[in-house]
Structures are given as C-alpha cells and as structure tokens.
Design a protein around this motif. Structure first.
Motif, mmCIF file in Angstrom:
data_model
loop_
_atom_site.group_PDB
_atom_site.id
_atom_site.type_symbol
_atom_site.label_atom_id
_atom_site.label_comp_id
_atom_site.label_asym_id
_atom_site.label_seq_id
_atom_site.Cartn_x
_atom_site.Cartn_y
_atom_site.Cartn_z
ATOM 1 N N ARG A 175 16.281 -62.422 -2.349
ATOM 2 C CA ARG A 175 17.633 -62.272 -1.800
ATOM 3 C C ARG A 175 17.987 -63.451 -0.885
ATOM 4 O O ARG A 175 19.107 -63.958 -0.919
ATOM 5 N N HIS A 177 16.728 -66.540 -0.898
ATOM 6 C CA HIS A 177 16.922 -67.754 -1.697
ATOM 7 C C HIS A 177 18.271 -67.722 -2.419
ATOM 8 O O HIS A 177 18.977 -68.744 -2.487
ATOM 9 N N ALA A 178 18.635 -66.577 -2.966
ATOM 10 C CA ALA A 178 19.913 -66.457 -3.660
ATOM 11 C C ALA A 178 21.075 -66.661 -2.693
ATOM 12 O O ALA A 178 22.071 -67.316 -3.026
ATOM 13 N N ALA A 208 25.361 -60.406 -0.138
ATOM 14 C CA ALA A 208 24.257 -60.821 -0.995
ATOM 15 C C ALA A 208 22.915 -60.310 -0.461
ATOM 16 O O ALA A 208 22.053 -59.873 -1.224
#
Length: 213
Positions: A175, A177-178, A208
């Motif tokens: 999560r 990194h995204a 996110a």
C-alpha cells in the motif's frame, strides 16, 4: 572536572570554526548548480544535459564547473543522495513527535507532499535517472528509500490496528509503495491551484493507504 575532561581552552580549540565568507559563497553556488541541474535534467533527462549547460544557466563557464563537480555523474549522485536523505530524515522527525498513529500518518503525507510541491524537479529526476548514479550512490539512495518506506509501514500498521483491521507487513508495504507511485506522479500533472492540489493529494493518499478490500 575529571582527569580526562578537556579544559575550556582545549574545547574552544576543538570547536568547529564558523564558515568563512568564501566557504559560504562556494556552498551557495554549489546549491545553485544543483537546482539548475535538477531543472534541466527533469526537462531533458540525465543523458540530455551537459555539465557546461548547467554552468551556463548560472553564469559559470564550462572549465569553471570542474571547481565544483568533477563530473555530471558526481552532481547527480549528490543531488539524489541529498533528496533521499532529506525525505528519510523528515520521516524520522515526523514519527519522532510521538503523536497518535492516525495523526502521524496525516503528518507524513503532509511532509511528503511539501517535498513534492517545493522540489518537483528532484522527484522527477530521482524517479527517472536513479539508474544513472554510481553504484555507491545508488546503494545509498535505495537504503534510505527502504528505511523511509518502513517508517510509513510501521505507522500504517499501527493505524490499521486501531481501526480493528491489523494489516500484515507485506500488505502495508504494498500500500505504501502504491501510494508513493500515486503521489510521486504529481510533478507531471496539469497545472492546478497549489492549495487544492495539496488537499486532493492528501485525500487520495489516505484513500490509497486505508482502502477497504
């Protein structure tokens, strides 16, 4: 005073000397060159910029550039290590305030967005040209990046535990990194009011990180 303690005279002699005007001027010019390099490399890429181009932007001749940097690669190394160190240290400072997890997460997002908004060229260069750094600088940058990510992961897990969801570390890391991928694309976005951009990016980052599966 113990027998091993330095006398005031010795301590004064060992104290760091204040920078001279010449040293300050050289440091200011070096910072100016790094800013010019980031701007040009963000526009044309590392391979599309010459050391002479960077010097010309701040009124320095090609040969004089070598008084500051031995090569374009050295300049890139310093630029990307510096921004990575700045992000890492800022994350450590935010977490070190000891605020509740949800508040800390929001502060981390705010800190990262501040860097994106104020240093967009550096973010573009770091994302695109990291592979052009020396092996030593590349290792240093990636180590700092990993440690920065893990600060976020720790906080996100703590938030999820308070929310009763208890993310495992692998999912929390994905999560984070995204979310970075989402935020770090902002320098390439169309022009937008800065206050509104900060608000929108904050909302998107939170969505996110804390999305419901």
């Amino acid at each position: 005073m113990s027998a091993t303690s330095d006398t005031p005279e010795v301590e004064a002699a060992n104290a760091p000397r204040p920078p001279t005007r010449r040293t300050q001027a050289k440091a200011a010019r070096r910072a100016e060159l790094l800013t010019a390099a980031a701007r040009q490399m963000a526009e044309r890429g590392f391979s599309g910029v010459r050391l002479e181009d960077i010097g010309r932007a701040v009124g320095i001749s090609g040969p004089a550039m070598y008084r500051h940097f031995s090569s374009k690669s050295e300049l890139l190394d310093e630029m990307l290590v510096d921004i990575s160190q700045r992000l890492h240290d800022g994350g450590v400072e935010v977490v070190g305030r000891g605020a509740p997890p949800a508040e800390t997460l929001l502060a981390l997002i705010g800190f990262h967005i501040d860097v994106l908004v104020t240093k967009p060229d550096l973010i573009v260069v770091q994302d695109r040209d990291l592979s052009s750094t020396s092996p030593e600088a590349n290792h240093r940058v990636r180590s700092l990046q990993r440690r920065y990510v893990e600060r976020w992961v720790d906080v996100l897990i703590a938030v999820s535990e308070q929310d009763g969801r208890a993310l495992d570390r692998a999912e929390a890391r994905v999560r984070v990194h995204a979310m970075f991928g989402l935020l770090n694309s902002s320098p390439r976005l169309p022009e937008y009011d800065e206050a509104e951009l900060r608000r929108l990016l904050t909302a998107m980052a939170l969505a996110a990180l804390r999305c419901e599966a």
